[in-house]
Design an enzyme around this catalytic site. Structure first.
Site, mmCIF file in Angstrom:
data_model
loop_
_atom_site.group_PDB
_atom_site.id
_atom_site.type_symbol
_atom_site.label_atom_id
_atom_site.label_comp_id
_atom_site.label_asym_id
_atom_site.label_seq_id
_atom_site.Cartn_x
_atom_site.Cartn_y
_atom_site.Cartn_z
ATOM 1 N N GLY A 230 0.871 -1.249 -0.032
ATOM 2 C CA GLY A 230 -0.063 -0.055 -0.102
ATOM 3 C C GLY A 230 0.758 1.167 -0.063
ATOM 4 O O GLY A 230 2.136 1.143 0.456
ATOM 5 N N SER A 231 0.271 2.381 -0.578
ATOM 6 C CA SER A 231 1.122 3.468 -0.556
ATOM 7 C C SER A 231 1.797 4.017 0.747
ATOM 8 O O SER A 231 2.999 4.474 0.653
ATOM 9 C CB SER A 231 0.128 4.605 -1.134
ATOM 10 O OG SER A 231 -0.788 4.904 -0.242
ATOM 11 N N GLU B 114 3.125 2.397 2.962
ATOM 12 C CA GLU B 114 4.114 1.573 3.404
ATOM 13 C C GLU B 114 5.474 1.665 2.672
ATOM 14 O O GLU B 114 6.544 0.982 3.080
ATOM 15 C CB GLU B 114 3.462 -0.231 3.663
ATOM 16 C CG GLU B 114 2.455 -0.267 4.665
ATOM 17 C CD GLU B 114 1.195 0.213 3.744
ATOM 18 O OE1 GLU B 114 0.801 -0.611 2.653
ATOM 19 O OE2 GLU B 114 0.482 1.069 4.523
ATOM 20 N N GLU C 53 -5.291 -9.192 2.498
ATOM 21 C CA GLU C 53 -4.586 -9.090 3.765
ATOM 22 C C GLU C 53 -5.047 -10.307 4.751
ATOM 23 O O GLU C 53 -4.075 -10.810 5.573
ATOM 24 C CB GLU C 53 -5.095 -7.825 4.334
ATOM 25 C CG GLU C 53 -4.585 -6.550 3.775
ATOM 26 C CD GLU C 53 -5.277 -5.772 2.593
ATOM 27 O OE1 GLU C 53 -5.104 -4.886 2.011
ATOM 28 O OE2 GLU C 53 -6.387 -6.718 2.208
ATOM 29 N N HIS D 269 -1.601 -2.109 5.107
ATOM 30 C CA HIS D 269 -2.270 -0.839 4.707
ATOM 31 C C HIS D 269 -3.050 -0.381 5.943
ATOM 32 O O HIS D 269 -3.120 -1.135 6.786
ATOM 33 C CB HIS D 269 -2.879 -0.893 3.355
ATOM 34 C CG HIS D 269 -3.049 0.433 2.704
ATOM 35 N ND1 HIS D 269 -1.942 1.362 2.874
ATOM 36 C CD2 HIS D 269 -3.979 1.113 1.870
ATOM 37 C CE1 HIS D 269 -2.344 2.450 2.198
ATOM 38 N NE2 HIS D 269 -3.394 2.286 1.567
ATOM 39 N N HIS E 108 -18.923 -24.652 22.794
ATOM 40 C CA HIS E 108 -19.505 -24.187 21.660
ATOM 41 C C HIS E 108 -21.085 -23.818 21.755
ATOM 42 O O HIS E 108 -21.472 -22.694 20.947
ATOM 43 C CB HIS E 108 -19.649 -25.061 20.331
ATOM 44 C CG HIS E 108 -20.015 -24.551 19.074
ATOM 45 N ND1 HIS E 108 -19.808 -25.438 17.762
ATOM 46 C CD2 HIS E 108 -19.939 -23.049 18.572
ATOM 47 C CE1 HIS E 108 -20.272 -24.318 16.822
ATOM 48 N NE2 HIS E 108 -19.954 -22.986 17.164
ATOM 49 N N GLY F 294 -12.373 -20.764 14.975
ATOM 50 C CA GLY F 294 -13.367 -21.070 14.143
ATOM 51 C C GLY F 294 -13.614 -20.218 13.161
ATOM 52 O O GLY F 294 -14.580 -20.573 12.261
#
Length: 546
Positions: free
Chosen positions: A49-50, A52, A71, A94, A301, A420
């Protein structure tokens, strides 16, 4: 009055004699690269990304950029890599949008107790007051509560120290992901090198509490061990085997465990606990002491009622997470490193000899059928794989069959998600393969699960890692359909949004450069799997199952 020679200022703010070439400034970027090298984080898992880009200028020759096309794939690969190496992985994302896309697998990394140092690009400090394009308004708040620590340093020169702290926090048990938000203009600011330090990452459980647990084990008539993922994470596999053998204790795997903590072909292995309170109590009935090692007691669960352990049974726990120990409903809990705690228990005098418990009943073989069963598919995979091959699993509806027909018998050869959340398995397999060069990795993935991060196939091809992706295609979200009766659905009621017709995984794989084959004939599965497992390249096998 005499005057000194004229001086000019270089970009670092230091003065140099006029006419000389200024020394290159030592910047935030230099300090961070130096830290990453010292911490062994020279593989950077990222999607560009710009904000970084300055980090990657003059990228060091001894570093590796591991590209994920989304990502979630980036974080999943980093998770698998960090778990398999035992060291924190470096992730670069980003700003708000990139971090948001990654949140599902950041949540999984938090539940997996995976150490990740996540850096996220931020807009330049000078325009942050104006709510600029691509800025993250509350950067440190966005990933909470699923990071152990997050910071956007107050000054550019504080970035290296923040990353050093982030690494140590990520590595301290219980391990987990951390976040450092870095404005784009910080990378070229002057900075100082960060001094080398030694920071402990584990603690030893309190001896007095271990003494109580040891005494309870010695006095027990019918003890049971329940092992979780922290056993393998801590390198305590062999020690736990010795502890079980010393006490002739049956060994169960804790509900929803992301790693294997005991050889599933061992005489004392007793099976897997479900994530339901009443069923756990039923399965542990007859034991007078339950010692939970490296797992919560217990992960549920669905809503349940009644006691957490069988009538007349005591509960003890050894866990590396004080937060988990705090909510354990009954019994004695020791907090600290699993390997150190079990080692201390083994140092006690040998207890009296108990008779061996009855062995587990053997599973009947799964037989071929016109519409192939998941059990047969996984039984066939077990027959052709090597015990040293690593299995990464994300096939929730097929997990009972996997547990029955694909036994894990060695430490470090099984990974799944504690959370999960879907979208972890395929990229995690790529990360594990990068961490274990030359080792065959087998990703057992459901058809629905695979579509959360199918882009991992591209990364596997580009990185040229030996992974066999086994896609179990039943054309539905089977786990949801099978779980629906718990919420009042009749067996014949449709469950909306759970049918998945028309997916062609061989074509999807081909589009990303991965060779694949579709198998619906049970009589062909053995030869197709064997050929895929022998390939040094990534291969996909789509298995059509009932």
């Amino acid at each position: 009055m005499t005057s000194s020679a004229p001086r000019s200022s270089d970009v670092s703010g230091t003065l140099t004699p006029s006419g000389t070439t200024p020394a290159a400034p030592f910047t935030v970027r230099h300090a961070v690269i130096d830290l990453m090298r010292r911490f062994g984080m020279t593989s950077v898992f990222a999607n560009p990304g710009s904000t970084e880009l300055p980090l990657f200028r003059d990228f060091p020759a001894d570093f590796r950029y591991v590209l994920g096309l989304q990502e979630a794939v980036v974080v999943g690969m980093a998770d698998g890599y960090a778990q398999a190496t035992g060291n924190a992985a470096f992730v670069n994302l980003h700003s708000a949008a990139g971090l948001g896309n990654a949140m599902g697998n950041i949540f999984t990394a938090f539940r997996n107790r995976t150490p990740l140092v996540i850096t996220a690009g931020q807009q330049a400090r000078s325009i942050l007051p104006f709510d600029p394009f691509l800025a993250s308004t509350q950067a440190t708040e966005l990933p909470k509560p699923y990071v152990k620590w997050s910071i956007e340093p107050a000054r550019a020169e504080d970035v290296p120290l923040a990353i050093a702290r982030a690494y140590h926090v990520a590595m301290q048990e219980p391990r987990g992901p951390v976040l450092v938000s870095i404005p784009v203009d910080d990378w070229d600011r002057p900075a100082e090198p960060v001094p080398a330090r030694v920071v402990s990452t584990v603690t030893r459980p309190e001896p007095q509490v271990l003494e109580q647990i040891g005494a309870a084990l010695d006095a027990s008539e019918r003890p049971a061990l329940v092992v979780g993922g922290a056993v393998d994470r801590a390198g305590a596999w062999d020690a736990v085997v010795r502890l079980a053998e010393r006490h002739n204790a049956r060994v169960y795997v804790a509900p929803m465990s992301g790693r294997c903590g005991f050889p599933e072909d061992h005489r004392l292995f007793a099976g897997f606990l479900p994530a339901m309170r009443e069923k756990i109590v039923d399965q542990l009935a007859g034991h007078d002491l339950i010692f939970v090692v490296g797992a919560p007691a217990f992960t549920y669960h669905v809503e349940g009622a009644g006691p957490h352990v069988p009538q007349g049974a005591a509960l003890c726990q050894l866990i590396d997470d004080p937060g988990v120990a705090a909510w354990t409903p009954v019994g004695i809990a020791a907090v600290g490193n699993i390997r150190l705690g079990v080692t201390d228990l083994l140092a006690r005098p040998a207890p009296r000899t108990r008779p061996l418990p009855e062995p587990r009943a053997p599973r009947p073989r799964a037989e071929p059928s016109p519409r192939m069963s998941v059990a047969f598919a996984l039984q066939t995979l077990a027959e052709v794989r090597d015990a040293a091959d690593i299995v990464v699993e994300e096939a929730p509806s097929s997990r009972p069959a996997l547990q029955a027909y694909l036994p894990i018998t060695r430490s470090g050869t099984f990974y799944t998600m504690d959370s999960g959340g879907l979208g972890y398995g395929m990229p995690a397999a790529v990360g594990v393969a990068l961490a274990k060069p030359g080792t065959r990795v087998i990703a057992v993935i459901g058809d629905g699960s695979s579509m959360y991060s199918i882009q991992a196939l591209y990364s596997a091809v580009q990185l040229d890692v030996p992974i066999t992706f086994v896609i179990l295609n039943n054309s539905r979200y089977a786990a949801l359909q099978e779980f629906a009766p718990e919420f009042g659905f009749a067996d014949t009621d449709p469950v909306q949004g759970t049918d998945l017709p028309g997916l062609d995984f061989v074509s999807l794989a081909a589009g990303m450069g991965c060779q694949g084959e579709r198998v619906s004939d049970a009589n062909r599965l053995h030869e197709v799997l064997r050929a895929a497992l022998r390939s040094p390249k990534p291969r996909l096998v789509e298995v059509v199952v009932a």
